[in-house]
Design a protein around this motif. Structure first.
Motif, PDB file in Angstrom:
ATOM      1  N   ARG A   8     -13.933 -35.931   7.571  1.00  0.00           N
ATOM      2  CA  ARG A   8     -14.462 -34.907   8.492  1.00  0.00           C
ATOM      3  C   ARG A   8     -13.460 -34.575   9.591  1.00  0.00           C
ATOM      4  NH1 ARG A   8     -19.479 -37.724   7.602  1.00  0.00           N
ATOM      5  NH2 ARG A   8     -20.778 -36.413   6.300  1.00  0.00           N
ATOM      6  N   GLU A   9     -12.688 -35.554   9.997  1.00  0.00           N
ATOM      7  CA  GLU A   9     -11.681 -35.368  11.042  1.00  0.00           C
ATOM      8  C   GLU A   9     -10.598 -34.371  10.654  1.00  0.00           C
ATOM      9  OE1 GLU A   9      -9.219 -38.648  12.919  1.00  0.00           O
ATOM     10  OE2 GLU A   9     -11.145 -39.612  12.522  1.00  0.00           O
ATOM     11  N   TRP A  10     -10.251 -34.309   9.384  1.00  0.00           N
ATOM     12  CA  TRP A  10      -9.100 -33.526   8.953  1.00  0.00           C
ATOM     13  C   TRP A  10      -9.451 -32.166   8.369  1.00  0.00           C
ATOM     14  CZ3 TRP A  10      -4.650 -34.668  10.879  1.00  0.00           C
ATOM     15  CH2 TRP A  10      -4.493 -35.953  11.392  1.00  0.00           C
ATOM     16  N   ARG A  11     -10.748 -31.857   8.282  1.00  0.00           N
ATOM     17  CA  ARG A  11     -11.119 -30.512   7.826  1.00  0.00           C
ATOM     18  C   ARG A  11     -10.560 -29.482   8.791  1.00  0.00           C
ATOM     19  NH1 ARG A  11     -16.748 -29.027   6.709  1.00  0.00           N
ATOM     20  NH2 ARG A  11     -15.653 -27.244   5.865  1.00  0.00           N
ATOM     21  N   ASN A  12     -10.147 -28.363   8.254  1.00  0.00           N
ATOM     22  CA  ASN A  12      -9.580 -27.237   9.008  1.00  0.00           C
ATOM     23  C   ASN A  12      -8.195 -27.509   9.585  1.00  0.00           C
ATOM     24  OD1 ASN A  12     -11.833 -25.578   8.480  1.00  0.00           O
ATOM     25  ND2 ASN A  12     -12.944 -26.589  10.127  1.00  0.00           N
ATOM     26  N   HIS A  13      -7.543 -28.594   9.173  1.00  0.00           N
ATOM     27  CA  HIS A  13      -6.155 -28.828   9.570  1.00  0.00           C
ATOM     28  C   HIS A  13      -5.232 -28.189   8.533  1.00  0.00           C
ATOM     29  CE1 HIS A  13      -7.767 -31.552  12.487  1.00  0.00           C
ATOM     30  NE2 HIS A  13      -6.562 -31.892  12.899  1.00  0.00           N
ATOM     31  N   ASP A  14      -4.028 -27.872   8.943  1.00  0.00           N
ATOM     32  CA  ASP A  14      -3.055 -27.296   8.020  1.00  0.00           C
ATOM     33  C   ASP A  14      -2.711 -28.288   6.922  1.00  0.00           C
ATOM     34  OD1 ASP A  14      -2.881 -24.982   9.520  1.00  0.00           O
ATOM     35  OD2 ASP A  14      -1.044 -25.585  10.556  1.00  0.00           O
ATOM     36  N   VAL A  15      -2.513 -27.780   5.717  1.00  0.00           N
ATOM     37  CA  VAL A  15      -1.993 -28.565   4.606  1.00  0.00           C
ATOM     38  C   VAL A  15      -0.578 -28.053   4.387  1.00  0.00           C
ATOM     39  CG1 VAL A  15      -2.225 -29.129   2.158  1.00  0.00           C
ATOM     40  CG2 VAL A  15      -4.269 -28.874   3.590  1.00  0.00           C
ATOM     41  N   VAL A  16       0.382 -28.980   4.381  1.00  0.00           N
ATOM     42  CA  VAL A  16       1.792 -28.611   4.240  1.00  0.00           C
ATOM     43  C   VAL A  16       2.407 -29.357   3.069  1.00  0.00           C
ATOM     44  CG1 VAL A  16       2.027 -28.099   6.716  1.00  0.00           C
ATOM     45  CG2 VAL A  16       2.598 -30.383   5.874  1.00  0.00           C
ATOM     46  N   ASP A  17       3.526 -28.802   2.547  1.00  0.00           N
ATOM     47  CA  ASP A  17       4.230 -29.467   1.459  1.00  0.00           C
ATOM     48  C   ASP A  17       5.291 -30.406   2.035  1.00  0.00           C
ATOM     49  OD1 ASP A  17       6.415 -27.836   2.142  1.00  0.00           O
ATOM     50  OD2 ASP A  17       6.374 -26.689   0.284  1.00  0.00           O
ATOM     51  N   LEU A  18       6.129 -30.970   1.177  1.00  0.00           N
ATOM     52  CA  LEU A  18       7.144 -31.932   1.629  1.00  0.00           C
ATOM     53  C   LEU A  18       8.152 -31.328   2.595  1.00  0.00           C
ATOM     54  CD1 LEU A  18       7.762 -33.954  -1.638  1.00  0.00           C
ATOM     55  CD2 LEU A  18       6.632 -34.728   0.449  1.00  0.00           C
ATOM     56  N   LYS A  19       8.357 -30.013   2.513  1.00  0.00           N
ATOM     57  CA  LYS A  19       9.286 -29.334   3.430  1.00  0.00           C
ATOM     58  C   LYS A  19       8.558 -28.801   4.664  1.00  0.00           C
ATOM     59  CE  LYS A  19      12.471 -28.013  -0.214  1.00  0.00           C
ATOM     60  NZ  LYS A  19      13.118 -26.903  -0.926  1.00  0.00           N
ATOM     61  N   ARG A  20       7.314 -29.232   4.832  1.00  0.00           N
ATOM     62  CA  ARG A  20       6.452 -28.828   5.956  1.00  0.00           C
ATOM     63  C   ARG A  20       6.116 -27.333   5.966  1.00  0.00           C
ATOM     64  NH1 ARG A  20       6.981 -32.929  10.427  1.00  0.00           N
ATOM     65  NH2 ARG A  20       6.618 -34.813   9.229  1.00  0.00           N
ATOM     66  N   ARG A  21       6.172 -26.696   4.793  1.00  0.00           N
ATOM     67  CA  ARG A  21       5.756 -25.305   4.681  1.00  0.00           C
ATOM     68  C   ARG A  21       4.241 -25.277   4.544  1.00  0.00           C
ATOM     69  NH1 ARG A  21       9.410 -23.536  -0.248  1.00  0.00           N
ATOM     70  NH2 ARG A  21       8.503 -25.492  -0.901  1.00  0.00           N
ATOM     71  N   LYS A  22       3.607 -24.440   5.340  1.00  0.00           N
ATOM     72  CA  LYS A  22       2.146 -24.369   5.321  1.00  0.00           C
ATOM     73  C   LYS A  22       1.660 -23.776   4.004  1.00  0.00           C
ATOM     74  CE  LYS A  22      -1.888 -22.600   7.712  1.00  0.00           C
ATOM     75  NZ  LYS A  22      -2.404 -21.837   8.846  1.00  0.00           N
ATOM     76  N   ILE A  23       0.737 -24.492   3.376  1.00  0.00           N
ATOM     77  CA  ILE A  23       0.115 -24.050   2.140  1.00  0.00           C
ATOM     78  C   ILE A  23      -1.189 -23.334   2.465  1.00  0.00           C
ATOM     79  CG2 ILE A  23      -0.918 -24.807  -0.028  1.00  0.00           C
ATOM     80  CD1 ILE A  23       1.025 -27.254   0.141  1.00  0.00           C
ATOM     81  N   GLY A  24      -1.931 -23.882   3.391  1.00  0.00           N
ATOM     82  CA  GLY A  24      -3.230 -23.340   3.769  1.00  0.00           C
ATOM     83  C   GLY A  24      -3.950 -24.310   4.678  1.00  0.00           C
ATOM     84  N   MET A  25      -5.275 -24.210   4.702  1.00  0.00           N
ATOM     85  CA  MET A  25      -6.080 -25.048   5.578  1.00  0.00           C
ATOM     86  C   MET A  25      -7.009 -25.927   4.737  1.00  0.00           C
ATOM     87  SD  MET A  25      -7.998 -23.707   8.925  1.00  0.00           S
ATOM     88  CE  MET A  25      -6.419 -23.280   9.607  1.00  0.00           C
ATOM     89  N   LEU A  26      -7.116 -27.209   5.097  1.00  0.00           N
ATOM     90  CA  LEU A  26      -7.963 -28.134   4.352  1.00  0.00           C
ATOM     91  C   LEU A  26      -9.423 -27.732   4.540  1.00  0.00           C
ATOM     92  CD1 LEU A  26      -7.389 -31.691   3.573  1.00  0.00           C
ATOM     93  CD2 LEU A  26      -9.634 -31.166   4.455  1.00  0.00           C
ATOM     94  N   GLU A  27     -10.083 -27.477   3.429  1.00  0.00           N
ATOM     95  CA  GLU A  27     -11.473 -27.009   3.449  1.00  0.00           C
ATOM     96  C   GLU A  27     -12.449 -28.151   3.168  1.00  0.00           C
ATOM     97  OE1 GLU A  27     -14.666 -24.258   3.531  1.00  0.00           O
ATOM     98  OE2 GLU A  27     -12.597 -23.965   4.128  1.00  0.00           O
ATOM     99  N   ALA A  28     -12.220 -28.884   2.064  1.00  0.00           N
ATOM    100  CA  ALA A  28     -13.160 -29.936   1.660  1.00  0.00           C
ATOM    101  C   ALA A  28     -12.429 -30.999   0.856  1.00  0.00           C
ATOM    102  CB  ALA A  28     -14.292 -29.345   0.823  1.00  0.00           C
TER     103      ALA A  28
END
Length: 118
Positions: A8-28
């Motif tokens: 629950r703490e990490w929902r709506n946080h950015d999800v990034v790849d190994l190069k720290r490029r944003k993929i999107g937002m953690l939904e569930a």
């Protein structure tokens, strides 16, 4: 690895790849029904007018301040099987998600689902 208590703490946080490029937002988070441990996350991607939820494994995810880093390239995650933002993952699509990440798919002993949303 994301612990169940952190979900629950990490929902709506950015999800990034190994190069720290944003993929999107953690939904569930989806847990493995055999172990009840976090197995996959859905990541909200796309334009505001056409968003979707793509799946990415979280077994090797690293948590940082305001982000979740996954060991997959942005392009690979964005090409992963997806569902609409209001949709539910159909049981018959589970295997395609595992196959996309070269993971073995093993349904339950009596054919039950492998993933359950938390």
């Amino acid at each position: 690895m994301i612990r169940s208590a952190d979900i629950r703490e990490w929902r709506n946080h950015d999800v990034v790849d190994l190069k720290r490029r944003k993929i999107g937002m953690l939904e569930a988070i989806y847990v493995d029904t055999a172990t009840d441990r976090p197995a996959m996350a859905t990541v909200r991607t796309g334009l505001l007018s056409h968003q979707r939820l793509v799946f990415v494994p979280v077994d090797e995810a690293v948590l940082g301040p305001g982000y979740v880093q996954v060991p997959y390239a942005k392009g690979q995650v964005r090409k992963a099987p997806a569902i609409g933002t209001d949709d539910v993952l159909p049981a018959e699509q589970e295997e395609a998600i595992f196959r996309h990440y070269d993971m073995t798919y093993q349904p339950g002993a009596t054919g039950e689902r492998r993933l359950a949303r938390r």
